[in-house]
Design a protein around this motif. Sequence first.
Motif, mmCIF file in Angstrom:
data_model
loop_
_atom_site.group_PDB
_atom_site.id
_atom_site.type_symbol
_atom_site.label_atom_id
_atom_site.label_comp_id
_atom_site.label_asym_id
_atom_site.label_seq_id
_atom_site.Cartn_x
_atom_site.Cartn_y
_atom_site.Cartn_z
ATOM 1 N N ALA A 169 -6.184 -5.711 -0.784
ATOM 2 C CA ALA A 169 -5.590 -4.241 -1.358
ATOM 3 C C ALA A 169 -5.002 -4.706 -2.627
ATOM 4 C CB ALA A 169 -4.560 -3.619 -0.246
ATOM 5 N N LEU A 170 -5.457 -3.937 -3.687
ATOM 6 C CA LEU A 170 -4.811 -4.127 -4.976
ATOM 7 C C LEU A 170 -3.919 -3.078 -4.948
ATOM 8 C CD1 LEU A 170 -8.398 -3.686 -7.051
ATOM 9 C CD2 LEU A 170 -6.892 -5.563 -6.388
ATOM 10 N N PRO A 171 -2.592 -3.699 -5.481
ATOM 11 C CA PRO A 171 -1.411 -3.231 -5.587
ATOM 12 C C PRO A 171 -1.482 -1.913 -6.822
ATOM 13 C CG PRO A 171 -1.115 -5.226 -6.452
ATOM 14 C CD PRO A 171 -2.629 -5.193 -5.957
ATOM 15 N N LYS A 172 -0.747 -0.674 -6.515
ATOM 16 C CA LYS A 172 -0.956 0.457 -7.735
ATOM 17 C C LYS A 172 0.566 0.846 -7.569
ATOM 18 C CE LYS A 172 -4.050 1.710 -9.674
ATOM 19 N NZ LYS A 172 -4.528 1.239 -10.769
ATOM 20 N N ALA A 173 0.622 1.577 -8.749
ATOM 21 C CA ALA A 173 2.103 2.370 -8.794
ATOM 22 C C ALA A 173 1.625 3.727 -8.162
ATOM 23 C CB ALA A 173 2.535 2.718 -10.107
ATOM 24 N N SER A 174 2.887 4.383 -7.295
ATOM 25 C CA SER A 174 2.301 5.529 -6.717
ATOM 26 C C SER A 174 2.140 6.673 -7.721
ATOM 27 C CB SER A 174 3.430 5.869 -5.878
ATOM 28 O OG SER A 174 4.901 6.075 -6.696
ATOM 29 N N ASN A 220 -10.935 -6.297 -2.982
ATOM 30 C CA ASN A 220 -10.077 -4.768 -2.282
ATOM 31 C C ASN A 220 -10.985 -4.156 -1.374
ATOM 32 O OD1 ASN A 220 -11.727 -3.037 -4.298
ATOM 33 N ND2 ASN A 220 -10.107 -1.821 -4.327
ATOM 34 N N ALA A 264 1.851 -0.883 6.231
ATOM 35 C CA ALA A 264 1.664 -2.044 5.926
ATOM 36 C C ALA A 264 1.069 -3.023 6.671
ATOM 37 C CB ALA A 264 3.063 -2.760 5.368
ATOM 38 N N TYR A 292 -6.133 0.074 -1.530
ATOM 39 C CA TYR A 292 -5.105 -0.158 -2.686
ATOM 40 C C TYR A 292 -3.913 0.070 -1.587
ATOM 41 C CZ TYR A 292 -8.962 1.239 -5.730
ATOM 42 O OH TYR A 292 -10.119 1.097 -6.488
ATOM 43 N N MET A 293 -2.752 -0.654 -2.432
ATOM 44 C CA MET A 293 -1.485 -0.576 -1.810
ATOM 45 C C MET A 293 -0.469 0.016 -2.759
ATOM 46 S SD MET A 293 0.672 -4.276 -0.852
ATOM 47 C CE MET A 293 -0.527 -5.060 -1.716
ATOM 48 N N VAL A 294 0.359 0.867 -2.135
ATOM 49 C CA VAL A 294 1.300 1.603 -2.897
ATOM 50 C C VAL A 294 2.644 1.449 -2.311
ATOM 51 C CG1 VAL A 294 -0.233 3.229 -3.967
ATOM 52 C CG2 VAL A 294 0.860 3.909 -1.635
ATOM 53 N N LYS A 295 3.613 1.406 -2.780
ATOM 54 C CA LYS A 295 5.302 1.448 -2.203
ATOM 55 C C LYS A 295 5.492 3.069 -2.254
ATOM 56 C CE LYS A 295 6.497 -2.978 -2.911
ATOM 57 N NZ LYS A 295 7.469 -4.074 -3.401
#
Length: 87
Positions: A9-14, A3, A63, A31-34
């Motif tokens: 980037a590591l996906p994370k919940a917001s 990362n 993004a 880190y990646m968040v939606k």
Amino acid sequence: MMNGTLDDALPKASSTMAQGSLSSNTDHDWYMVKLTAGSRYRFDMEKAASSPTLDPYLALRDANGNLLSANDDISWDKSDSQIIYTA
């Protein structure tokens, strides 16, 4: 390096906390968040007590890697970083 770039980037919940460590002054953790449009979010980056001289810098990017917001110090006397952002 895990990362250390946008592509890694590591996906994370917001709604979750991410914990990382920096191995040098030039190290980055990504880190990646939606995010949901119209929702307000707070991102905090605090240095560990074991690293009192670390001065965190926090950046929020889209993004494509374009800078949306950034913060170096929360206040003149606190070097941790915080971003409050409405998507």
